[in-house]
Design a protein around this motif. Structure first.
Motif, mmCIF file in Angstrom:
data_model
loop_
_atom_site.group_PDB
_atom_site.id
_atom_site.type_symbol
_atom_site.label_atom_id
_atom_site.label_comp_id
_atom_site.label_asym_id
_atom_site.label_seq_id
_atom_site.Cartn_x
_atom_site.Cartn_y
_atom_site.Cartn_z
ATOM 1 N N UNK A 1 0.830 -1.213 0.000
ATOM 2 C CA UNK A 1 0.000 0.000 0.000
ATOM 3 C C UNK A 1 0.859 1.256 0.000
ATOM 4 N N UNK A 2 1.944 1.245 0.755
ATOM 5 C CA UNK A 2 2.822 2.407 0.789
ATOM 6 C C UNK A 2 3.526 2.608 -0.551
ATOM 7 N N UNK A 3 3.872 1.515 -1.221
ATOM 8 C CA UNK A 3 4.513 1.618 -2.532
ATOM 9 C C UNK A 3 3.558 2.281 -3.529
ATOM 10 N N UNK A 4 2.279 1.903 -3.478
ATOM 11 C CA UNK A 4 1.276 2.517 -4.361
ATOM 12 C C UNK A 4 1.204 4.017 -4.081
ATOM 13 N N UNK A 5 1.158 4.395 -2.815
ATOM 14 C CA UNK A 5 1.049 5.805 -2.436
ATOM 15 C C UNK A 5 2.309 6.586 -2.815
ATOM 16 N N UNK A 6 3.482 5.956 -2.608
ATOM 17 C CA UNK A 6 4.742 6.633 -2.924
ATOM 18 C C UNK A 6 4.831 6.948 -4.412
ATOM 19 N N UNK A 7 4.417 6.023 -5.252
ATOM 20 C CA UNK A 7 4.496 6.241 -6.695
ATOM 21 C C UNK A 7 3.508 7.324 -7.145
ATOM 22 N N UNK A 8 2.324 7.318 -6.574
ATOM 23 C CA UNK A 8 1.337 8.342 -6.941
ATOM 24 C C UNK A 8 1.848 9.732 -6.549
ATOM 25 N N UNK A 9 2.549 9.808 -5.428
ATOM 26 C CA UNK A 9 3.007 11.101 -4.946
ATOM 27 C C UNK A 9 4.322 11.560 -5.521
ATOM 28 N N UNK A 10 5.107 10.672 -6.122
ATOM 29 C CA UNK A 10 6.437 11.039 -6.597
ATOM 30 C C UNK A 10 6.382 11.925 -7.824
ATOM 31 N N UNK A 11 5.375 11.722 -8.658
ATOM 32 C CA UNK A 11 5.273 12.514 -9.881
ATOM 33 C C UNK A 11 3.868 12.392 -10.444
ATOM 34 N N UNK A 12 3.435 13.407 -11.138
ATOM 35 C CA UNK A 12 2.095 13.407 -11.718
ATOM 36 C C UNK A 12 1.945 12.264 -12.732
ATOM 37 N N UNK A 13 0.904 11.483 -12.558
ATOM 38 C CA UNK A 13 0.621 10.390 -13.490
ATOM 39 C C UNK A 13 1.397 9.117 -13.223
ATOM 40 N N UNK A 14 2.216 9.090 -12.184
ATOM 41 C CA UNK A 14 3.017 7.899 -11.892
ATOM 42 C C UNK A 14 2.194 6.858 -11.144
#
Length: 244
Positions: free
Chosen positions: A132-145
Motif C-alpha cells: 500500500x505504501x509503494x502505491x502511495x509513494x508512486x502516486x506522490x512522486x510525480x504526476x501520473x506515476x
C-alpha cells in the motif's frame, strides 16, 4: 661322474652275462624320461572365454554410452544458455538503439532519475515499504506515476536487467487480488492481468487470502504472490514526456 655299475643281462639259455653300465648312461636315461613327461596345463573353456569377453565388452559399452550421454546433456545445456543470452542481448540492444534514436530526434525524454523503455519512464527505489505504501509513494512522486505494472515479456526482461544495474533484488508490482480472491487485476485500472500479460511461477499464485499482492524476485524466473504487509523495494512508472 663315471662310476661303473655291473648288471646281469639274461641270455636265451638263462645264463647271466655281466654287463657294465656307466653312470652317464643311467643319468641320460633319467633325463630323457623327465623330458618326455607331459605336464597338463589349464585350458580355458571356449564358452567361458566367450562369456567373459561379452561381459567385458558390455561393461565397456555401458561406460562409454553413459559418458557420451552426460557430455551431450552438458553440450545441449551450454548451447541453450548461449542462445538465451544472445536473444536477451539482441532485445536489449535493439531497445537501446531505438531509445537513442528517439532521444537524438527530440521525440521523447524522461526526467532526471527516470529511465525510459518504450513509451514509459521508470524510477527505481531501494527503499523497502509495504504494498500500500509503494502505491502511495508512486502516486506522490510525480504526476501520473503508478506502481510498476508489467504488460509484456520484453518489458519484464528489461525490468529485470535494470533491477540488477540498480541493485534491486525484489519489487512490488501493481497487481492484487484483494478484492476478488484468485483474480489479479492492475491497481491503476482494475483490469484483469490475464487479459494483458501474466507470468506466474509454477504453483503460483498460492497464498490464498493471506497473500494478495504480486512480487517480482530476481531469484525466481517468474512472479509470486506475497502478503501485502511485507516490505519490499518498488518501481514507479509513468508515461514518457513528449518534446514535439
Amino acid at each position: 661322474m663315471n662310476e661303473n655299475i655291473y648288471t646281469e643281462i639274461p641270455t636265451e639259455d638263462n645264463t647271466q652275462v655281466a654287463s657294465i653300465v656307466t653312470s652317464d648312461q643311467i643319468y641320460s636315461e633319467i633325463t630323457t624320461s623327465q623330458d618326455n613327461v607331459q605336464i597338463p596345463l589349464p585350458v580355458m573353456n571356449d564358452h567361458i572365454y566367450s562369456d567373459l569377453k561379452t561381459e567385458y565388452n558390455t561393461n565397456a559399452s555401458k561406460h562409454t554410452d553413459t559418458a557420451a550421454g552426460k557430455e551431450n546433456i552438458r553440450r545441449n545445456y551450454v548451447i541453450a544458455l548461449i542462445v538465451v543470452l544472445i536473444i536477451i542481448i539482441c532485445v536489449l540492444s535493439s531497445i537501446l538503439i531505438v531509445q537513442n534514436l528517439e532521444q537524438e530526434n527530440g521525440e521523447t525524454a524522461c526526467e532526471g532519475g527516470w529511465y525510459q523503455f518504450g513509451d514509459t519512464c521508470y524510477q527505481f527505489s531501494n527503499s523497502s515499504v509495504t504494498f500500500d505504501d509503494a502505491v502511495k509513494m508512486c502516486i506522490g512522486v510525480s504526476s501520473g506515476a503508478i506502481l510498476l505494472e508489467i504488460r509484456s515479456l520484453e518489458e519484464e526482461i528489461w525490468i529485470r536487467f535494470m533491477m540488477k544495474l540498480q541493485g534491486l533484488t525484489t519489487t512490488w508490482m501493481g497487481i492484487t487480488d484483494s478484492l476478488d480472491e484468485g483474480t489479479f487485476v492492475f491497481v491503476s485500472s482494475d483490469k484483469k492481468i490475464q487479459n494483458v500479460y501474466a507470468h506466474w511461477d509454477r504453483g503460483q499464485p498460492e497464498g490464498g487470502k493471506s497473500e494478495n499482492c504480486g512480487l517480482l524476485l530476481l531469484g525466481y524466473e517468474a512472479w509470486h504472490d506475497f502478503p501485502c504487509s511485507f516490505k519490499y523495494e518498488y518501481i514507479c512508472a509513468k508515461a514518457r514526456l513528449c518534446r514535439n
